[in-house]
Design an enzyme around this catalytic site. Sequence first.
Site, mmCIF file in Angstrom:
data_model
loop_
_atom_site.group_PDB
_atom_site.id
_atom_site.type_symbol
_atom_site.label_atom_id
_atom_site.label_comp_id
_atom_site.label_asym_id
_atom_site.label_seq_id
_atom_site.Cartn_x
_atom_site.Cartn_y
_atom_site.Cartn_z
ATOM 1 N NE ARG A 149 24.720 -27.344 34.117
ATOM 2 C CZ ARG A 149 25.368 -26.218 34.412
ATOM 3 N NH1 ARG A 149 25.091 -25.099 33.767
ATOM 4 N NH2 ARG A 149 26.280 -26.191 35.351
ATOM 5 C CG HIS A 169 26.410 -27.576 40.460
ATOM 6 N ND1 HIS A 169 27.022 -28.425 39.560
ATOM 7 C CD2 HIS A 169 26.643 -26.317 39.995
ATOM 8 C CE1 HIS A 169 27.585 -27.704 38.597
ATOM 9 N NE2 HIS A 169 27.376 -26.434 38.835
ATOM 10 C CD GLN A 200 30.573 -24.442 41.486
ATOM 11 O OE1 GLN A 200 30.335 -24.298 40.296
ATOM 12 N NE2 GLN A 200 31.589 -23.836 42.083
ATOM 13 C CG ASP A 217 23.941 -20.045 43.135
ATOM 14 O OD1 ASP A 217 24.319 -19.389 42.141
ATOM 15 O OD2 ASP A 217 23.332 -21.141 43.030
ATOM 16 C CB CYS A 262 28.740 -21.672 41.968
ATOM 17 S SG CYS A 262 27.057 -21.051 41.761
ATOM 18 N NE ARG A 297 32.729 -26.834 38.484
ATOM 19 C CZ ARG A 297 31.583 -26.643 37.838
ATOM 20 N NH1 ARG A 297 31.012 -25.455 37.835
ATOM 21 N NH2 ARG A 297 30.973 -27.652 37.229
HETATM 22 N N1 CP Z 1 29.039 -22.724 38.196
HETATM 23 C C1 CP Z 1 28.556 -23.293 37.082
HETATM 24 O O1 CP Z 1 28.117 -24.442 37.059
HETATM 25 O O2 CP Z 1 28.615 -22.486 35.990
HETATM 26 P P1 CP Z 1 27.942 -22.813 34.580
HETATM 27 O O3 CP Z 1 26.462 -22.841 34.795
HETATM 28 O O4 CP Z 1 28.373 -21.699 33.679
HETATM 29 O O5 CP Z 1 28.435 -24.141 34.113
HETATM 30 N N1 NVA Z 2 21.723 -22.385 41.305
HETATM 31 C C1 NVA Z 2 22.156 -22.086 39.963
HETATM 32 C C2 NVA Z 2 23.544 -22.554 39.763
HETATM 33 C C3 NVA Z 2 24.140 -22.232 38.413
HETATM 34 C C4 NVA Z 2 25.526 -22.771 38.281
HETATM 35 C C5 NVA Z 2 21.200 -22.717 38.957
HETATM 36 O O1 NVA Z 2 20.770 -23.854 39.181
HETATM 37 O O2 NVA Z 2 20.891 -22.088 37.969
#
Ligand code: CP
Ligand code: NVA
Length: 313
Positions: A97, A129, A132, A229, A269, A297
């Site tokens: 990530r 993502h 997701q 989101d 999400c 997930r």
């Molecule tokens: N939806 C999602 O990716 O959640 P987290 O940021 O908690 O991993």
């Molecule tokens: N759009 C959000 C998604 C978190 C899962 C972010 O990037 O923070």
Amino acid sequence: MTARHFLDVSELSRGELNEVVQLAESNSPTKALSEKSVALVFEKPSARTRSSTEVAVFKLGGHPVYIRAEEVGLDSRESVEDVARTLGCYYDVICARVVEHETLVRIAAALDSMDAQVPVVNLLSDLSHPCQALADLLTMRDLLAPLNRSESSLTGRTVSYVGDANNVCRSLVQVALAAGMDVRVASPEGYGLSEEVISSVSTEDLPGSLEVFSDPTLAVRGADVVYTDVWTSMGQEDEAEERTAVFKAFSVDEKLMQAAGEDAYFMHCLPAHRGDEVSAGVIDGPQSAVWRQAAKRETAMVALLSWLKRERR
Ligand code: CP
Ligand code: NVA
């Protein structure tokens, strides 16, 4: 031949996306990661992604190792490339990530340059993502066509995304169009899908249709799924006040869900901010599918990791 990576949904052909879906829905136990180890590198926090990936690796017989980005010091303690090459000495898959999508591209390139045969998986970047989105696709198939396991089970169904056309939105658009859905995206001016995204999905010859809106009520009318989101993604905290003002009219509340219809599902999400992008009544109400979505997930990660590590001809 280099390893297959999963940095973006667009890297899978429609046939390959369907293979991952079929693996997920086959529920056949596999130990695809037996004797294998998986690195999970995080530059940002996570509740769902880290845990679902760790548990998926464990269920596949592998060993997950969580690595905080500060510990390895990407481009500070040593270069991203040297971190990648080092991890490639020990791990069979590297999941990460990252703040900038380019970091994933650099990790994959460094591994490929030493012919490491180590897939890299995007666990969220500023651009996309995709893990997701796999879970979202599986969730929509379960919600809208539980008895139809064919590739076209969602053809002609509608998903309306309301809010910031961010990383999650982009990946959702890609899987939904590949599944033949009618996709609508409603965002305030300046926060919609970029021309680049619109033209890239149009040139991929995907079976679904894409329409952009400025009015959320028009966008959700008759939709099967209303998705939103956060208004402020991780790393955008400095813009939070401005974004809260800009997105005010894009909150998914009871009135907006009424415009969609009583059969519409609500998806998010997560993490969610009740009172901002979604009302408590909607996310905690009968139309909400967010916990089914969160559970998917893990299913999605089991399928994806098995697919990436299976023998290829
Ligand atoms: N939806 C999602 O990716 O959640 P987290 O940021 O908690 O991993
Ligand atoms: N759009 C959000 C998604 C978190 C899962 C972010 O990037 O923070």
